[in-house]
Write an enzyme that holds these catalytic residues in place. Structure first.
Site, short mmCIF file in Angstrom:
data_model
loop_
_atom_site.label_atom_id
_atom_site.label_comp_id
_atom_site.label_asym_id
_atom_site.label_seq_id
_atom_site.Cartn_x
_atom_site.Cartn_y
_atom_site.Cartn_z
N LYS A 10 0.83 -1.21 0.00
CA LYS A 10 0.00 0.00 0.00
C LYS A 10 0.87 1.27 0.00
O LYS A 10 0.65 2.17 -0.79
CB LYS A 10 -0.93 0.03 1.24
CG LYS A 10 -1.86 -1.18 1.35
CD LYS A 10 -2.82 -1.04 2.53
CE LYS A 10 -2.17 -1.08 3.91
NZ LYS A 10 -1.53 -2.38 4.25
N ARG A 85 -10.05 0.66 8.33
CA ARG A 85 -9.60 -0.68 8.68
C ARG A 85 -10.69 -1.49 9.35
O ARG A 85 -10.47 -2.64 9.72
CB ARG A 85 -8.42 -0.57 9.63
CG ARG A 85 -7.09 -0.81 8.93
CD ARG A 85 -6.03 -0.60 9.97
NE ARG A 85 -4.87 -1.39 9.72
CZ ARG A 85 -3.80 -0.94 9.10
NH1 ARG A 85 -3.76 0.27 8.62
NH2 ARG A 85 -2.75 -1.73 8.96
N ARG A 124 11.85 -6.49 5.68
CA ARG A 124 11.88 -5.07 6.05
C ARG A 124 12.30 -4.89 7.51
O ARG A 124 13.04 -3.97 7.84
CB ARG A 124 10.52 -4.41 5.80
CG ARG A 124 10.59 -2.91 6.08
CD ARG A 124 9.30 -2.19 5.78
NE ARG A 124 8.22 -2.68 6.61
CZ ARG A 124 6.95 -2.33 6.47
NH1 ARG A 124 6.61 -1.51 5.50
NH2 ARG A 124 6.04 -2.81 7.28
N ARG A 130 11.54 -1.62 11.73
CA ARG A 130 10.21 -1.21 12.20
C ARG A 130 9.75 -2.18 13.28
O ARG A 130 9.79 -3.39 13.08
CB ARG A 130 9.23 -1.18 11.01
CG ARG A 130 8.03 -0.28 11.29
CD ARG A 130 7.18 -0.08 10.08
NE ARG A 130 5.87 -0.65 10.28
CZ ARG A 130 4.86 -0.53 9.47
NH1 ARG A 130 5.02 0.16 8.34
NH2 ARG A 130 3.71 -1.08 9.72
N ARG A 141 -0.92 -9.10 13.23
CA ARG A 141 -1.45 -8.11 12.26
C ARG A 141 -2.25 -8.81 11.17
O ARG A 141 -3.28 -8.30 10.74
CB ARG A 141 -0.29 -7.32 11.64
CG ARG A 141 0.30 -6.27 12.60
CD ARG A 141 1.72 -5.90 12.25
NE ARG A 141 1.88 -5.17 11.01
CZ ARG A 141 3.03 -5.02 10.37
NH1 ARG A 141 4.15 -5.55 10.86
NH2 ARG A 141 3.10 -4.34 9.26
#
Ligand code: AP5
Length: 187
Positions: A10, A85, A124, A130, A141
């Protein structure tokens, strides 16, 4: 709106859409991470949910978006990334936009299988660090996405504005498919 599971691309595709169509990018994840960084009350609260991979409560995110839309009401258009969401957020967004005689024009849903999502996010996590890109939080998630967020697809399908796009391939190939959809819409 750019829609999809964590890691579906996204943010990556939003950047390219902003460059091509000069739209205002709105990423609730980025806004919340900035609040955490700035150590605000909102950031402290949001961080308790985000570190577990849970959603920040609807009321908080909806109020945040409402004031942002008011502030930016003169822009050409928005790309919503990571918002809504939940169906409650989706209904609230339509209400916020209807105050300006607008509504969501298209929902681009990036379809990526779970194995690829986990691989991308773990990768990532190693590079950017992160804090929610670790295996346990990624799994949480994904569960949250399937339980609370994916029902929005039916919500937008029923409105005839859902466009499902294969989100596996090169970033440029995927972008080209999205741009074709948007160009048709503009025509
Ligand atoms: P948010 O920041 O929105 O994170 P997310 O949805 O988990 O999405 P990501 O940013 O991880 O992935 P993405 O789909 O943007 O993919 P990206 O382009 O980055 O939300 C974080 C948290 O904030 C939530 O868990 C929640 O707690 C809270 N929150 C946010 N919004 C909320 C809301 N509305 N309500 C309540 N709570 C909210 O790509 C991922 C990786 O893949 C990158 O490394 C990228 O380089 C790579 N990649 C991208 N495209 C490709 C490709 N085609 N091939 C290979 N790799 C690719």
């Amino acid at each position: 709106m750019i829609f999809g599971a964590p890691g579906s691309g996204k943010g990556t595709q939003s950047e390219k859409l902003v460059a091509k169509y000069a739209l205002q990018h709105v990423s609730t994840g980025e806004i919340l991470r900035d609040e955490i960084e700035a150590n605000t009350e909102l950031g402290k609260l949001a961080g308790t949910y985000m570190s577990k991979g849970e959603l920040v409560p609807d009321r908080i995110v909806i109020d945040m978006l409402d004031s942002l839309i008011e502030k930016k009401r003169h822009v050409k258009g928005f790309i919503f990334d990571g918002f809504p969401r939940t169906v409650t957020q989706g209904e609230a967004l339509s209400k916020m936009l209807s105050k300006h005689d607008e509504d969501v024009n298209a929902v681009i849903s990036l379809e990526v299988d779970d194995g690829e999502l986990v691989d991308r996010l773990l990768k990532r996590g190693q590079i950017s660090g992160r804090s929610d890109d670790n295996r346990e939080t990624i799994e949480a998630r994904l569960k949250v996405y399937y339980n609370q967020t994916s029902p929005l697809k039916e919500f937008y399908r029923a409105q005839g504005i859902l466009k499902e796009i294969d989100g596996v391939g090169t970033v440029d190939e995927i972008f080209q498919t999205i741009a074709n959809e948007i160009d048709q819409l503009i025509k």
